[in-house]
Design an enzyme around this catalytic site. Sequence first.
Site, PDB file in Angstrom:
ATOM      1  N   LEU A 204      17.192 -37.618 -27.113  1.00 25.95           N
ATOM      2  CA  LEU A 204      16.481 -38.873 -26.868  1.00 25.95           C
ATOM      3  C   LEU A 204      17.333 -39.691 -25.918  1.00 25.95           C
ATOM      4  CD1 LEU A 204      13.828 -39.816 -28.256  1.00 25.95           C
ATOM      5  CD2 LEU A 204      15.229 -41.001 -29.934  1.00 25.95           C
ATOM      6  N   HIS A 205      16.888 -39.858 -24.678  1.00 33.08           N
ATOM      7  CA  HIS A 205      17.679 -40.687 -23.768  1.00 33.08           C
ATOM      8  C   HIS A 205      16.862 -41.383 -22.684  1.00 33.08           C
ATOM      9  CE1 HIS A 205      17.442 -37.024 -21.308  1.00 33.08           C
ATOM     10  NE2 HIS A 205      17.621 -37.832 -20.275  1.00 33.08           N
ATOM     11  N   ARG A 206      15.528 -41.200 -22.680  1.00 34.33           N
ATOM     12  CA  ARG A 206      14.711 -41.849 -21.631  1.00 34.33           C
ATOM     13  C   ARG A 206      14.806 -43.354 -21.760  1.00 34.33           C
ATOM     14  NH1 ARG A 206      13.156 -38.904 -17.998  1.00 34.33           N
ATOM     15  NH2 ARG A 206      13.266 -36.812 -18.789  1.00 34.33           N
ATOM     16  N   ASP A 287      12.603 -36.165 -25.627  1.00 30.88           N
ATOM     17  CA  ASP A 287      11.880 -36.864 -24.570  1.00 30.88           C
ATOM     18  C   ASP A 287      12.278 -36.312 -23.202  1.00 30.88           C
ATOM     19  OD1 ASP A 287      14.432 -37.924 -24.312  1.00 30.88           O
ATOM     20  OD2 ASP A 287      13.839 -40.004 -24.657  1.00 30.88           O
TER      21      ASP A 287
END
Length: 386
Positions: A204-206, A287
């Site tokens: 998860l890093h967007r 993501d």
Amino acid sequence: MKILIVAGARPNFVKVAPLVRALKDVLGVAPVLVHTGQHYEAALSARFFEDLDLPRPDHHLDVGSGSHAAQTAQVMERLDPVLAAERPDVVIVVGDVNSTVAAALTAVKRGIKVAHVEAGLRSFDRSMPEEINRIVTDAVSDLLFVSEISGLHNLLREGVDPLKVRFVGNVMIDALETSRPRWSASDVARRLGIDGGAFGLLTLHRPSNVDDPVTFERLLGAVRLVARRIPVLYPVHPRVRGRLETFDGLAGPGEPGAPPGGLRCVEPLGYIDFVSLMSRASLVLTDSGGIQEETTALGVPCLTLRTTTERPVTTTCGTNRVVGTDPADILSAADAMLSDPPRPAALPPLWDGQAAHRIALILGSANGAAVQTRPSAGLLHAVAFP
Ligand code: UD1
């Protein structure tokens, strides 16, 4: 024929590795490799060069972090003299990161042909920085190498000259196949203490998911509920590190020992270890773009925590489901996938580990070079740069 390849960020390195190999095998060409320095930490850069057997870059631009404008501008400013000195016949750019669009613009303004690998993907969400990078890069490229059929439709709809477009398959799958013996043999699951049991894997890093604390907390809350059913491992991207400090109940990055359940954060992993874990996971929540493709190729259930995907073939042919960001939806989709995992269908067309080989053949024929052909080359026709 002189070919220059530009790579800047973690997912770029994975795509570039098969290209470097194929250009050497098919055309006998050692491309000039430029690292923009967009990703500079060892875990995101040097480790990937090692894992993917990439040669040392011939040029390092050291641009580092910054605003999108500053990062893009610095790549352009620093790449321009390299192009002037190297005078390549073609510049290859891959993917959709800031380094991709910056390099494509710099090359085209110097009158150098640009080939874009992974062209035509569209999420139709212009709030994603990557979507802008895709649209602009495709608009200025001379050769567009497409990884899935939706890319062909998107480019033709945008009025791109069909002579510029070639459907070649997916170079990320080339990398996955080439490294299969190494990731199959990795002992990362044992090292992390999760060998033998079921586990989930989270990335998860967007910006849209992690930059707003309320959104990020809601998503992590949903994953924590999934983690009551199976332990979930979260290799944390550096841009997210600081944000996690505010959350209770998470094992800290790198903390030794594996709790039997729950959500556990670890440092970002190298390519071989990450693919190894992905191949053994019961469920991947992500993501990322590339992970949707890799899970499809591996036949591993994947939930994409976004409302759109630019890679629709992973949902029609693969194991991916775009579930959105609503916690209730994530939880029920995770339950459904764990109880009744999607059966892997056939692989998407041309995801056969030969994409980079096809690209090398096309580049060779475009330049009039003699190329060694293999049977799979039968589906190609000679092209000239339009
Ligand atoms: C970039 C790509 C994204 C890709 C991701 C993979 C763009 C617009 N986005 O996002 O498509 O999925 O890489 O990782 O190009 N940082 C570090 N160390 C590093 C690199 C970055 O700490 O080695 C931190 C910095 O605080 C930096 C932030 O991450 O400001 C963002 O880095 P950047 O490369 O701009 O974008 P990513 O979010 O990594």
